[in-house]
Design an enzyme around this catalytic site. Structure first.
Site, PDB file in Angstrom:
ATOM      1  N   LYS A 142      -3.226   5.839  -3.845  1.00 58.50           N
ATOM      2  CA  LYS A 142      -4.347   6.710  -3.498  1.00 58.50           C
ATOM      3  C   LYS A 142      -4.201   8.083  -4.153  1.00 58.50           C
ATOM      4  O   LYS A 142      -3.095   8.624  -4.259  1.00 58.50           O
ATOM      5  CB  LYS A 142      -4.441   6.878  -1.976  1.00 58.50           C
ATOM      6  CG  LYS A 142      -4.435   5.578  -1.208  1.00 58.50           C
ATOM      7  CD  LYS A 142      -4.498   5.813   0.290  1.00 58.50           C
ATOM      8  CE  LYS A 142      -4.071   4.587   1.053  1.00 58.50           C
ATOM      9  NZ  LYS A 142      -2.620   4.362   1.033  1.00 58.50           N
ATOM     10  N   HIS A 197      -8.228   9.388  -1.503  1.00 60.51           N
ATOM     11  CA  HIS A 197      -7.603   9.397  -0.178  1.00 60.51           C
ATOM     12  C   HIS A 197      -8.456  10.082   0.888  1.00 60.51           C
ATOM     13  O   HIS A 197      -8.497   9.641   2.041  1.00 60.51           O
ATOM     14  CB  HIS A 197      -6.241  10.086  -0.261  1.00 60.51           C
ATOM     15  CG  HIS A 197      -5.273   9.637   0.766  1.00 60.51           C
ATOM     16  ND1 HIS A 197      -3.914   9.570   0.557  1.00 60.51           N
ATOM     17  CD2 HIS A 197      -5.438   9.218   2.038  1.00 60.51           C
ATOM     18  CE1 HIS A 197      -3.302   9.138   1.628  1.00 60.51           C
ATOM     19  NE2 HIS A 197      -4.214   8.920   2.553  1.00 60.51           N
ATOM     20  N   TYR A 253       2.316  10.242   0.098  1.00 58.53           N
ATOM     21  CA  TYR A 253       3.455   9.670   0.823  1.00 58.53           C
ATOM     22  C   TYR A 253       4.773  10.069   0.172  1.00 58.53           C
ATOM     23  O   TYR A 253       5.827  10.006   0.813  1.00 58.53           O
ATOM     24  CB  TYR A 253       3.377   8.140   0.879  1.00 58.53           C
ATOM     25  CG  TYR A 253       2.177   7.571   1.596  1.00 58.53           C
ATOM     26  CD1 TYR A 253       1.286   8.370   2.307  1.00 58.53           C
ATOM     27  CD2 TYR A 253       1.931   6.194   1.564  1.00 58.53           C
ATOM     28  CE1 TYR A 253       0.184   7.824   2.947  1.00 58.53           C
ATOM     29  CE2 TYR A 253       0.837   5.646   2.201  1.00 58.53           C
ATOM     30  CZ  TYR A 253      -0.039   6.460   2.896  1.00 58.53           C
ATOM     31  OH  TYR A 253      -1.122   5.911   3.518  1.00 58.53           O
ATOM     32  N   ASP A 263       0.833  -1.206   0.000  1.00 57.69           N
ATOM     33  CA  ASP A 263       0.000   0.000   0.000  1.00 57.69           C
ATOM     34  C   ASP A 263       0.866   1.254   0.000  1.00 57.69           C
ATOM     35  O   ASP A 263       1.784   1.391   0.814  1.00 57.69           O
ATOM     36  CB  ASP A 263      -0.898  -0.002   1.244  1.00 57.69           C
ATOM     37  CG  ASP A 263      -1.812   1.201   1.305  1.00 57.69           C
ATOM     38  OD1 ASP A 263      -2.968   1.077   0.868  1.00 57.69           O
ATOM     39  OD2 ASP A 263      -1.367   2.266   1.787  1.00 57.69           O
TER      40      ASP A 263
END
Length: 315
Positions: free
Chosen positions: A121, A154, A96, A91
């Protein structure tokens, strides 16, 4: 989760004097000496992780590897090692900032693409039809992949309707095997469903022993949307790794607090994606399928529910 607001995560299992013994015995039982040797040589272990069947019929592992806050060389190594010890669900997310590193870790693993389940996401800044298409293609390029297994919105902000329409189009083209949501409340899901031609397959939300989200779990089960936990250990908050209730249950089963938490998620039908940069902890996290929590254990864990988020900064 938002990379811009990273919590300080507690050091894991320093509290448990017998934790190393428990983890070692569990590892030997679950994988065997030959598998451990193979893992150190970076030869991938064949996974024994059960699957969940999503509402469109595809299989998704019940236990995966999260990459929030990992980046650069440590991320590449962690992803490769996670796959080497048996994880197949990986994931990541645009926010990120590590999709390229995750992609390199996947490439280094040597595992065939079709054996993996990769999630990313869409971030808020990329909401809307055209922006979503572009953001998705950027994620694919960074990951070095031709398709995603799961793509999530997200957060429920911005032009959610436009983003969902773009994701439906990508799904129909075969670029995404399943589409879903993250951090959506039931009311927000209802609003999306009113204009959707494809129902979400997954909703990835905050849920752990301190915020059990029973209402959301019942709602998602009724809607045939798979619930997934983005922080099954609450990022170490609220003393989860030295919680006395979990420790007592762990001693009963010769398991660590972390393993008790992951088994609890599994028995509630929730997919979990714990993150760790330590290979020993990755192996430990996988060792939850050789025991079962009984009704008394589940009732005790139910008493830990504080019924509120442990991440108020992300609300």
């Amino acid at each position: 989760m938002n990379q811009k607001d990273q919590p300080t995560e507690m050091k894991r299992r320093e509290f448990l004097q017998t934790g190393a013994k428990f983890a070692a015995s569990t590892v030997l039982l679950s994988f065997g000496v030959q598998h451990l040797i193979a893992g150190h040589r970076h030869n991938p272990i064949e996974p024994s992780i059960p699957d969940m069947i999503l509402n469109n019929g595809i299989k998704m592992p019940v236990l995966g590897f999260g990459t929030h806050s990992l980046s650069g060389a440590p991320c590449i190594r962690a992803v490769s090692e996670a796959i080497s010890v048996g994880f197949r669900l990986i994931d990541t997310a645009t926010i990120y900032g590590n999709e390229a590193s995750v992609g390199q870790g996947i490439a280094q693993s040597g595992i065939k693409r079709e054996s993996l389940f990769i999630t990313s996401k869409l971030w808020v800044d990329d909401s809307g039809y055209e922006k979503t298409i572009k953001a998705f293609e950027t994620s694919l390029e960074k990951l070095g992949l031709e398709y995603l297994d799961l793509y999530l919105i997200h957060r429920p902000r911005g032009d959610v309707k436009g983003s969902w329409q773009a994701m439906e189009a990508l799904y129909k083209k075969g670029k995404i095997r399943a589409i879903g949501l993250s951090n959506f409340e039931p009311e927000q899901i209802e609003e999306l469903l009113a204009g959707a031609s494809i129902n979400p397959a997954v909703n990835q939300i905050e849920t752990h022993v301190f915020f059990q989200q029973e209402h959301s779990r019942e709602y998602l089960e009724k809607k045939e949307i798979q619930m997934e936990a983005w922080s099954p250990f609450a990022a170490g908050r609220n003393g989860i790794f030295n919680n006395q209730t979990l420790t007592e249950i762990g001693k009963k089963h010769q398991k660590s607090n972390a393993q008790i938490c992951l088994r609890w998620h599994y028995q509630r039908g929730i997919i979990a994606i714990p993150r760790s940069s330590q290979k020993a902890h990755m192996i430990e996290n996988l060792s939850i399928f050789d025991f079962k929590l009984d009704q008394d254990d589940m009732k005790k864990i139910a008493t830990l529910d504080l019924k509120t988020t442990q991440f108020p900064e992300w609300s």
